[in-house]
Design a protein around this motif. Sequence first.
Motif, PDB file in Angstrom:
ATOM      1  N   ARG A  55      -5.775   0.567   0.334  1.00  0.00           N
ATOM      2  CA  ARG A  55      -6.357  -0.778   0.424  1.00  0.00           C
ATOM      3  C   ARG A  55      -7.429  -0.832   1.521  1.00  0.00           C
ATOM      4  NH1 ARG A  55      -3.438  -6.707   1.177  1.00  0.00           N
ATOM      5  NH2 ARG A  55      -5.057  -7.620   2.500  1.00  0.00           N
ATOM      6  N   GLU A  62      -7.947  -0.695  -4.049  1.00  0.00           N
ATOM      7  CA  GLU A  62      -8.116  -2.155  -4.079  1.00  0.00           C
ATOM      8  C   GLU A  62      -8.895  -2.608  -2.845  1.00  0.00           C
ATOM      9  OE1 GLU A  62      -4.243  -4.292  -2.408  1.00  0.00           O
ATOM     10  OE2 GLU A  62      -3.692  -2.876  -3.977  1.00  0.00           O
ATOM     11  N   SER A 106      -3.387  -3.312   5.200  1.00  0.00           N
ATOM     12  CA  SER A 106      -4.611  -2.562   4.925  1.00  0.00           C
ATOM     13  C   SER A 106      -4.537  -1.129   5.442  1.00  0.00           C
ATOM     14  CB  SER A 106      -5.791  -3.287   5.576  1.00  0.00           C
ATOM     15  OG  SER A 106      -7.003  -2.712   5.159  1.00  0.00           O
TER      16      SER A 106
END
Length: 440
Positions: free
Chosen positions: A246, A276, A358
């Motif tokens: 991410r 993503e 993240s």
Amino acid sequence: MAAPKKTALPASLAGKYKGSFAYNTIKDRLPLILTKVIDTLHRHKNEFFEEHGEKGMEAEKKAIASLSKLRNELQTDKPLIPLTDNLPDTAFWNKYLEYHQNTSDEPPSWFQSPWLYTECYMYRRIHEALARNPPISDFDVFKEEKAHNFFESQQAIITLCTYLQETLKSTEKHDELLKKDFLKLLQVSLWGNKCDLSISAGADSSQKSDPLQSVEELKSFILVDHMEDVWSLLKDRKNPDSQTTRLDIVLDNAGFELVSDLVLADFLLSSKLVTEIHFHGKNMPWYVSDTTLRDFNWTIRQMQSANHKSMSKCGVSWESYVKKGAWVYHSHLFWTLPHEYSSMAQVSPDLYAELQKSNLIIFKGDLNYRKLLGDRKWNFTVPFHQALNHFHPAPLCSLRTLKCDIQVGLKPGQGEQFTKTEPEWMIIGKYGIIQFDAAS
């Protein structure tokens, strides 16, 4: 054993230091921005009348009166006053004002209080002037300038999109070629940050030159270059096991800069370096050219409907990423609060927890850098990790062209040497940084 002493933080940048960039911004640039906002509303009065009749005209007059009062308060260094619009963030702002009233010898005011606070406060008061005057409360006073920047940068956007489409034709690349393309697009995203309308007070700041050709020419102007660290982090996570990687991008300006960020994001996703991408933008018009959800969606639509094949191809891909959930846009109210990021875990623990998911956070631009460092007068050689003051939700990287007098992580003597030979090196947008913190 006694607890270790907490190191005192440096003083905040503020307008009380005459001749400083903060002082000149509050004295000259902010009143000019307010004047342009007032002019914009005035120019749209016929449109407000056509859409809303007398109510629209009345709302425009009241909003202009509020903004004229605000400009006067700013220019005469009046005390800051509480917000009265009862929006979801109003209580946060008024609590922050109360905190400053309790910790200061004198009431918070435009020139005396920390510059980060007063500058953010001005944009929030602009929003209040509109919010309190329906039916024009949803009007973006900066949308024309943002659109102008996009259209005036058209040739640079075409060049960038054409390059992206060419690189995506060959999906199976060896690491060296992948790395070369990544480093190039990361630098384009960095230099896209030159296009800042709050710094130019709304004057044209579009991208006219070839952004790819500029990369080689501008390389020597990158003062802190941690590109290799960012590449290593992404490459090490790229494997055939289809694990989630991410990336979060905390956006800065709409217009060309946003397109350069989206091109980088497209490349990373298409190359499977990430799986993503979460974009974080502002929930209201902010710092003239900052990206809102409306700007984000508008840009993708403009790309889709462009006459140029590479541009429209990008737009179609980007819309599909959004629909599939591979690209997600967030607009948390924390991004338009005056707090430095070291207080995020306390003020907005939900956002901090989101960022902890993240694998890499890219913070774009000057305002994000100021908030990362608390907008304080750090010595040039202080390590980035230290200046972040315990803000480490995940590995993070700042991409920023220097447009205010704050910078850390330089080599000994480097900052002083620049100050001697080029006194305005920190504020002219000529130099950039790609500064990484591993968060461990």
